[in-house]
Design a protein around this motif. Structure first.
Motif, PDB file in Angstrom:
ATOM      1  N   TYR A 284       0.339  -1.361  -0.058  1.00 29.79           N
ATOM      2  CA  TYR A 284       0.318  -0.037   0.316  1.00 29.79           C
ATOM      3  C   TYR A 284       0.906   0.953  -0.236  1.00 29.79           C
ATOM      4  O   TYR A 284       2.230   1.167   0.640  1.00 29.79           O
ATOM      5  CB  TYR A 284      -1.049  -0.295   1.026  1.00 29.79           C
ATOM      6  N   GLU A 285       0.091   2.445  -0.790  1.00 29.70           N
ATOM      7  CA  GLU A 285       0.904   3.802  -0.606  1.00 29.70           C
ATOM      8  C   GLU A 285       0.152   4.364   0.678  1.00 29.70           C
ATOM      9  O   GLU A 285      -0.609   4.014   0.956  1.00 29.70           O
ATOM     10  CB  GLU A 285       0.813   4.713  -1.726  1.00 29.70           C
ATOM     11  N   LEU A 286       1.514   5.100   1.786  1.00 33.76           N
ATOM     12  CA  LEU A 286       0.697   5.523   2.696  1.00 33.76           C
ATOM     13  C   LEU A 286       2.214   6.903   3.189  1.00 33.76           C
ATOM     14  O   LEU A 286       2.563   7.270   2.613  1.00 33.76           O
ATOM     15  CB  LEU A 286       1.178   4.529   3.613  1.00 33.76           C
ATOM     16  N   ASP A 287       0.569   7.874   3.715  1.00 34.77           N
ATOM     17  CA  ASP A 287       1.690   8.985   4.077  1.00 34.77           C
ATOM     18  C   ASP A 287       1.483   8.493   5.315  1.00 34.77           C
ATOM     19  O   ASP A 287       0.137   8.801   6.512  1.00 34.77           O
ATOM     20  CB  ASP A 287       1.020   9.996   3.656  1.00 34.77           C
ATOM     21  N   TRP A 288       2.438   9.911   6.538  1.00 39.38           N
ATOM     22  CA  TRP A 288       1.817   9.913   7.457  1.00 39.38           C
ATOM     23  C   TRP A 288       2.520  10.976   8.072  1.00 39.38           C
ATOM     24  O   TRP A 288       2.929  11.452   7.719  1.00 39.38           O
ATOM     25  CB  TRP A 288       3.336   8.799   8.640  1.00 39.38           C
ATOM     26  N   VAL A 289       1.134  11.131   8.784  1.00 39.25           N
ATOM     27  CA  VAL A 289       1.109  12.801   9.763  1.00 39.25           C
ATOM     28  C   VAL A 289       1.408  12.139  11.513  1.00 39.25           C
ATOM     29  O   VAL A 289       0.431  11.770  12.115  1.00 39.25           O
ATOM     30  CB  VAL A 289      -0.047  13.643   9.433  1.00 39.25           C
ATOM     31  N   THR A 290       1.596  13.903  11.974  1.00 39.94           N
ATOM     32  CA  THR A 290       1.764  13.173  13.608  1.00 39.94           C
ATOM     33  C   THR A 290       0.930  14.420  14.499  1.00 39.94           C
ATOM     34  O   THR A 290       0.139  14.504  16.002  1.00 39.94           O
ATOM     35  CB  THR A 290       3.294  13.754  14.500  1.00 39.94           C
ATOM     36  N   ASP A 291      -0.255  14.653  13.633  1.00 40.31           N
ATOM     37  CA  ASP A 291      -1.902  14.856  13.987  1.00 40.31           C
ATOM     38  C   ASP A 291      -2.943  15.154  13.444  1.00 40.31           C
ATOM     39  O   ASP A 291      -2.734  15.286  12.479  1.00 40.31           O
ATOM     40  CB  ASP A 291      -0.881  16.679  15.335  1.00 40.31           C
ATOM     41  N   GLY A 292      -3.884  14.947  14.112  1.00 40.26           N
ATOM     42  CA  GLY A 292      -4.845  15.631  14.011  1.00 40.26           C
ATOM     43  C   GLY A 292      -5.395  16.181  12.486  1.00 40.26           C
ATOM     44  O   GLY A 292      -5.787  16.601  11.785  1.00 40.26           O
ATOM     45  N   LYS A 293      -4.533  17.871  12.964  1.00 42.86           N
ATOM     46  CA  LYS A 293      -4.974  19.310  11.973  1.00 42.86           C
ATOM     47  C   LYS A 293      -4.558  18.883  10.707  1.00 42.86           C
ATOM     48  O   LYS A 293      -5.112  19.069   9.791  1.00 42.86           O
ATOM     49  CB  LYS A 293      -4.672  19.916  12.718  1.00 42.86           C
ATOM     50  N   ALA A 294      -2.913  18.103  10.678  1.00 42.10           N
ATOM     51  CA  ALA A 294      -1.647  17.739   9.848  1.00 42.10           C
ATOM     52  C   ALA A 294      -2.813  16.727   8.691  1.00 42.10           C
ATOM     53  O   ALA A 294      -3.063  16.854   7.420  1.00 42.10           O
ATOM     54  CB  ALA A 294      -0.503  17.464  10.308  1.00 42.10           C
ATOM     55  N   GLY A 295      -3.357  15.698   9.465  1.00 37.60           N
ATOM     56  CA  GLY A 295      -3.974  14.472   9.618  1.00 37.60           C
ATOM     57  C   GLY A 295      -5.609  15.472   8.044  1.00 37.60           C
ATOM     58  O   GLY A 295      -5.956  15.163   6.984  1.00 37.60           O
ATOM     59  N   VAL A 296      -6.375  16.213   8.292  1.00 42.30           N
ATOM     60  CA  VAL A 296      -7.707  17.114   7.894  1.00 42.30           C
ATOM     61  C   VAL A 296      -6.686  17.218   6.101  1.00 42.30           C
ATOM     62  O   VAL A 296      -7.147  17.494   5.861  1.00 42.30           O
ATOM     63  CB  VAL A 296      -7.950  17.782   9.029  1.00 42.30           C
ATOM     64  N   GLU A 297      -5.988  18.110   6.585  1.00 39.11           N
ATOM     65  CA  GLU A 297      -5.234  18.930   5.586  1.00 39.11           C
ATOM     66  C   GLU A 297      -4.094  18.213   4.917  1.00 39.11           C
ATOM     67  O   GLU A 297      -4.859  18.466   3.551  1.00 39.11           O
ATOM     68  CB  GLU A 297      -4.195  19.824   6.394  1.00 39.11           C
TER      69      GLU A 297
END
Length: 133
Positions: free
Chosen positions: A33-46
């Motif tokens: 699978y392709e993936l991206d990783w962010v460390t907080d919910g705000k960055a997740g929404v963005e």
């Protein structure tokens, strides 16, 4: 589901703990699978707004914006965009009580996985939404 079944599943991992994110990433990469990783919910929404994901794995307790708030924001945007197929959001959390699961589902999450989890448990929950991938 925005992608054809020939394409790789694209997953957003929203997790503030490096070890937990690396564990999930290793499983997802093994599945190609392709993936991206962010460390907080705000960055997740963005990231959600900037990219076309098939699935989101969402931690609950994070800095800046928690997973419940982030999920509510994503669902709000999907409603505004009149999305035909809302993106599956899977809670991945250490909160293991029944009311925690209910809170996740009430926020708009589709499923719930308790940490620590075994690789097969993550695979099984993903396969519920994407049986051919």
């Amino acid at each position: 589901m925005s992608k054809s079944f020939q394409d790789r599943l694209k997953v957003l991992v929203v997790e503030d703990n490096d070890l937990n994110a690396k564990f999930a990433s290793a499983i997802l990469k093994r599945l190609n699978y392709e993936l991206d990783w962010v460390t907080d919910g705000k960055a997740g929404v963005e990231k959600f707004l900037e990219n076309d994901y098939d699935l989101i794995l969402m931690d609950i307790q994070m800095p800046i914006m928690n997973g419940l708030e982030a999920t509510r924001e994503i669902r709000k945007y999907e409603k505004q965009m009149e999305t035909a197929h809302p993106i599956p959001i899977i809670a991945i959390t250490a909160f293991a009580f029944e009311h925690d699961k209910e809170n996740c589902l009430a926020a708009g999450m589709d499923d719930y996985l308790t940490k620590p989890y075994r690789p097969q448990e993550l695979i099984e929950v993903i396969k519920k939404y994407f049986p051919d991938k």
